[in-house]
Design a protein around this motif. Structure first.
Motif, PDB file in Angstrom:
ATOM      1  N   UNK A  25       0.806  -1.230   0.000  1.00 54.23           N
ATOM      2  CA  UNK A  25       0.000   0.000   0.000  1.00 54.23           C
ATOM      3  C   UNK A  25       0.838   1.280   0.000  1.00 54.23           C
ATOM      4  N   UNK A  26       1.967   1.271   0.680  1.00 59.77           N
ATOM      5  CA  UNK A  26       2.751   2.516   0.740  1.00 59.77           C
ATOM      6  C   UNK A  26       4.239   2.334   0.432  1.00 59.77           C
ATOM      7  N   UNK A  27       4.624   1.141  -0.027  1.00 62.53           N
ATOM      8  CA  UNK A  27       6.041   0.933  -0.365  1.00 62.53           C
ATOM      9  C   UNK A  27       6.947   0.965   0.858  1.00 62.53           C
ATOM     10  N   UNK A  28       6.399   0.569   2.004  1.00 62.54           N
ATOM     11  CA  UNK A  28       7.176   0.583   3.255  1.00 62.54           C
ATOM     12  C   UNK A  28       7.909  -0.754   3.385  1.00 62.54           C
ATOM     13  N   UNK A  29       8.999  -0.874   2.667  1.00 63.72           N
ATOM     14  CA  UNK A  29       9.741  -2.128   2.714  1.00 63.72           C
ATOM     15  C   UNK A  29      11.136  -1.938   2.171  1.00 63.72           C
ATOM     16  N   UNK A  30      11.933  -2.963   2.338  1.00 58.86           N
ATOM     17  CA  UNK A  30      13.317  -2.946   1.850  1.00 58.86           C
ATOM     18  C   UNK A  30      13.564  -4.257   1.131  1.00 58.86           C
ATOM     19  N   UNK A  31      14.611  -4.305   0.329  1.00 56.90           N
ATOM     20  CA  UNK A  31      14.884  -5.562  -0.372  1.00 56.90           C
ATOM     21  C   UNK A  31      16.355  -5.703  -0.698  1.00 56.90           C
ATOM     22  N   UNK A  91       9.080  -6.180   4.679  1.00 61.55           N
ATOM     23  CA  UNK A  91       8.218  -4.993   4.752  1.00 61.55           C
ATOM     24  C   UNK A  91       7.758  -4.733   6.188  1.00 61.55           C
ATOM     25  N   UNK A  92       7.128  -3.569   6.360  1.00 54.79           N
ATOM     26  CA  UNK A  92       6.607  -3.195   7.670  1.00 54.79           C
ATOM     27  C   UNK A  92       5.437  -4.078   8.124  1.00 54.79           C
ATOM     28  N   UNK A  98      -3.339   4.047   5.061  1.00 55.54           N
ATOM     29  CA  UNK A  98      -2.667   5.274   5.497  1.00 55.54           C
ATOM     30  C   UNK A  98      -1.236   4.928   5.815  1.00 55.54           C
ATOM     31  N   UNK A  99      -0.507   5.893   6.279  1.00 54.31           N
ATOM     32  CA  UNK A  99       0.938   5.688   6.393  1.00 54.31           C
ATOM     33  C   UNK A  99       1.416   5.296   7.784  1.00 54.31           C
ATOM     34  N   UNK A 100       0.517   5.281   8.786  1.00 54.32           N
ATOM     35  CA  UNK A 100       0.960   4.856  10.120  1.00 54.32           C
ATOM     36  C   UNK A 100       1.244   3.371  10.118  1.00 54.32           C
ATOM     37  N   UNK A 142      15.093   0.581  -0.576  1.00 53.66           N
ATOM     38  CA  UNK A 142      13.681   0.410  -0.225  1.00 53.66           C
ATOM     39  C   UNK A 142      12.908  -0.117  -1.428  1.00 53.66           C
ATOM     40  N   UNK A 143      11.701  -0.592  -1.162  1.00 49.34           N
ATOM     41  CA  UNK A 143      10.851  -1.093  -2.259  1.00 49.34           C
ATOM     42  C   UNK A 143      10.149   0.057  -2.984  1.00 49.34           C
TER      43      UNK A 143
END
Ligand code: PLP
Length: 273
Positions: A25-31, A91-92, A98-100, A142-143
């Motif tokens: 949803x918000x690209x909150x991840x790493x790879x 990912x988170x 939303x972003x929280x 990040x993703x």
């Protein structure tokens, strides 16, 4: 295809991640993308160190690197192939729209696809968009790669395999998925990490093994360099034979050809340098 999810191997066809996962949803991840050669990962320790650094930079929970190693080994063993690209995504986890960040994190997925050795030379373009050398995500893997997707699509439209970015100060930075090197009067230079580029693992090895210098470079260096080459996990060292309209006949030139040889020799001798 067997992948790793939720602490074990699963069939990729039936594996499920929440549609509310913040990686989606918000690209909150790493790879990380790790090359595998005959079932052995190349430079895995460096990739895991960078994964941990990216997690810290993004404020994600610390990934359990023992689990990531076990996951990589299990996925590699379950999917034999001569040359592979191992993809570690962290990912988170799933949370509110939303972003929280939510309470349910993180998500770890490890998958493997096959790949082929890249040609010795390639064409690149430059794009007018800039890397931000002072952004919150600068230097983190990040993703959030949509800008790279757009730039790479433009490169493909122009018969090129990579697009190079400058930074906000007009300095040469990096490609969508590679670092860039230039040869000037026989000396090899690459932009410093402070330019906003990713601290590429192939870049670091190429600097160590060839004695390249980290130098702030203007964008127009690409129009006058004697040779240009790229480095990345899947390209290794790859010569550039065209930058925009400029042809570099004979690529790989002598310095690049030597760098390719040195890289191949060291890489073959040590799979976890
Ligand atoms: N720069 C970016 C933006 C990348 O995504 C990558 C790799 O995917 C690189 C540089 C090269 O890094 P590495 O040599 O670790 O693959």
């Amino acid at each position: 295809m067997k992948i790793w999810l939720d602490g074990g191997l699963q069939d990729s066809e039936s594996a499920r991640v929440s549609v509310f996962d913040h990686g989606l949803t918000v690209g909150d991840g790493i790879f990380e993308t790790v090359k595998t050669v005959d079932g052995r990962p190349f430079a895995l320790t460096r990739h895991l160190d960078r994964l941990a650094r990216s997690a810290r930079g993004l404020g994600l929970p610390e990934p359990d690197l023992d689990e990531v190693r076990r996951a990589c080994a299990a996925v590699i063993e379950a999917n034999p192939m001569p040359l592979g690209r191992l993809r570690i995504t962290f990912t988170g986890g799933h949370g509110p729209l939303g972003s929280d960040r939510g309470e349910h994190g993180p998500t770890l997925v490890v998958a493997l696809g096959d790949t082929a050795r890249r040609p010795d030379s390639t064409a690149v373009i430059t794009v007018p968009w800039t890397r931000n050398e002072r952004g919150a995500l600068t230097g983190l893997k990040t993703t959030s790669y949509a800008e790279n997707v757009v730039a790479l699509a433009r490169a493909r439209e122009q018969g090129a395999s990579e697009a190079l970015f400058g930074n906000t100060a007009g300095r040469l930075c990096e490609g969508t998925g590679s670092n860039v090197f230039v040869v000037l009067d026989g000396e090899i230079h690459t932009p410093p990490v402070a330019s906003g580029c990713l601290a590429g693992i192939t870049r670091a090895l190429a600097v160590k093994w060839t004695g390249a210098t980290e130098t702030d470079l203007p964008m127009d260096v690409l129009q006058r360099a004697d040779e240009v080459f790229l480095t990345s996990t899947l390209r290794d060292v790859q010569a550039v034979r065209r930058v925009d309209e400029r042809e570099l006949p004979g690529a790989p030139g002598p310095v690049t050809a030597k760098a390719m040889r040195i890289f191949d020799e060291h890489a073959a001798a040590d799979l976890d340098p």
